[in-house]
Motif scaffolding. Structure first.
Motif, PDB file in Angstrom:
ATOM      1  N   ARG A  79     107.986  -9.119 -24.208  1.00 16.05           N
ATOM      2  CA  ARG A  79     108.288  -8.576 -22.878  1.00 16.05           C
ATOM      3  C   ARG A  79     108.124  -9.623 -21.783  1.00 16.05           C
ATOM      4  O   ARG A  79     108.846  -9.608 -20.789  1.00 16.05           O
ATOM      5  N   ASP A 111     110.484 -10.510 -18.572  1.00 16.01           N
ATOM      6  CA  ASP A 111     109.913 -10.405 -17.234  1.00 16.01           C
ATOM      7  C   ASP A 111     110.187 -11.674 -16.428  1.00 16.01           C
ATOM      8  O   ASP A 111     110.554 -11.615 -15.248  1.00 16.01           O
ATOM      9  N   LEU A 113     110.716  -3.642 -16.495  1.00 11.36           N
ATOM     10  CA  LEU A 113     110.466  -2.603 -17.495  1.00 11.36           C
ATOM     11  C   LEU A 113     110.538  -1.235 -16.831  1.00 11.36           C
ATOM     12  O   LEU A 113     109.857  -0.975 -15.846  1.00 11.36           O
ATOM     13  N   SER A 131     111.189  -0.758 -25.666  1.00 12.79           N
ATOM     14  CA  SER A 131     111.115  -0.729 -24.209  1.00 12.79           C
ATOM     15  C   SER A 131     112.477  -1.049 -23.614  1.00 12.79           C
ATOM     16  O   SER A 131     113.124  -2.015 -24.017  1.00 12.79           O
ATOM     17  N   MET A 190     114.660  -2.311 -20.450  1.00 14.71           N
ATOM     18  CA  MET A 190     114.499  -3.116 -19.247  1.00 14.71           C
ATOM     19  C   MET A 190     115.840  -3.297 -18.553  1.00 14.71           C
ATOM     20  O   MET A 190     116.880  -3.327 -19.195  1.00 14.71           O
TER      21      MET A 190
END
Length: 376
Positions: free
Chosen positions: A131, A135, A141, A326, A328
């Motif tokens: 992640r 980022d 997220l 997840s 994003m």
């Protein structure tokens, strides 16, 4: 980090034989004969060159050391609708770095190069450790998509493999017909029937069903048939719910195996109108009925985010487990204010075969199971 030793470019059709060997090695098949090699080539060609939303052909970013391909990041173009506006995006999937080149930053390089070259506004990460890479690239997220699990045959092998304590689905078989009136007053009866493929005239219904969701991957019959139809490389079962006047929804299922040989069923895709819990319950029960007819299936899984679908899953005996994948989103590229996106309570992210194309526990497959799926 690599100097000039690692280069990146988009693959061509001529790279498919080498990519097939790399992909096979990732799945534990290091010695590959001609027949099996052709099967892997067909798998990559079908998935990445015949996607109706990929007019530019094969979309596979490759990493090269000299002239040798040492890694690949295939991507699947899709259309994503957010607050009524349509955006183009690409999911990354089937990520591979050759064994002797792992740990050298090639995977990170592939993600960065893909992000710069694709212009994508969305991404999906299955590993929390990755992640931070997204980022740094400016992706925010928005949602950890829950996994719903229902055990229908609680074998010891399943419990040991998954290490989960989840309740057992106890709803009895309902056949092919589901009566909504049993759930809520005098609601009209609707039928769920198996179909060989999704008919083109169903496209307007897909638009109507999707309209009330804040965020959803746009479905078309052409895309659904590419992913789930009779020619797809894995066997799917498709059911469409109708009430005599209109299409109320559909569900797609398939069975699979994890690397430990544990069998399970996957609700690969499911869609009804936002808030139509009755139809969602009928579609979920239909899927469970289908899997109960397969004595090899131990449990059924579905990734879902919308409250109506989550409620239907709970009502049919699923336990909701928050972990894993997840979603994003890149607000700068889409020129969308992040505050306009949240909250995510009206998102429809099943993240099954159609949305994420990511590997779930029963999709990964041992080499023999993978070969069997490719050959089907």
């Amino acid at each position: 980090m690599h100097g000039t030793s690692i280069d990146f470019r988009w693959a061509t059709d001529g790279d498919l034989p080498e990519l097939a060997r790399l992909y096979a090695a990732r799945n534990g098949v290091n010695s590959i004969d001609h027949v099996r090699h052709q099967q892997y080539i067909r798998f990559l060609e079908y998935k990445y060159a015949r996607n109706p939303q990929a007019p530019r052909g094969v979309r596979i970013l490759v990493a090269l050391e000299g002239s040798t391909i040492v890694g690949m990041r295939p991507v699947l173009p899709f259309t994503w609708m957010l607050n009524g506006q349509r955006y183009q995006g690409e999911w990354g999937t089937d990520f591979v770095v050759s064994g002797q080149h792992r740990g050298k930053g090639i995977g990170t390089g592939l993600i960065r190069e893909w992000h710069e070259r694709s212009g994508s506004i969305a991404a999906l990460a299955s590993a929390p450790a990755s992640r931070h890479i997204y980022d740094k690239l400016g992706l925010r997220l928005f949602e950890d998509v829950p996994l719903a699990v229902a055990i229908i045959r609680p074998t010891l092998a399943f419990r040991q493999a998954m290490g989960l304590r989840v309740k057992i689905a106890t709803v009895g078989a309902a056949g092919w017909k589901f009566v909504a009136a049993a759930l809520a007053g005098q609601a009209p009866e609707f039928n769920i029937e198996p179909v060989g493929e999704f008919p083109a005239e169903m496209d307007p219904a897909l638009v109507e069903l999707s309209a009330a969701y804040r965020a959803i991957v746009v479905r078309t019959c052409a895309t659904l048939n590419w992913r789930f139809g009779p020619e797809a490389l894995t066997r799917h079962h498709r059911g469409i719910a109708t009430d005599g006047k209109r299409v109320r929804g559909y569900v797609v299922t398939r069975a699979g195996y994890d690397r430990r040989g544990v069998s399970g069923g996957i609700i690969a895709d499911i869609l009804s109108a936002a808030g139509d819990e009755q139809t969602y319950r009928g579609l979920v029960r239909y899927a469970l009925d289908h899997f109960r007819g397969n004595p090899a299936v131990s449990a059924v899984v579905c990734r879902a985010s919308h409250p109506a679908l989550l409620s239907a899953l709970r009502a049919e005996g699923f336990a909701i487990i928050r972990r894993g994948h997840s979603f994003m989103f890149h607000p700068d590229r889409s020129q969308v204010d992040p505050e306009d996106v949240a909250p995510t309570d009206q998102w429809h992210l099943t993240l099954g075969d159609s949305d994420g194309h990511f590997t779930f526990p029963w999709e990964a497959g041992s080499p023999s199971a993978l070969d069997q799926r490719i050959a089907q």
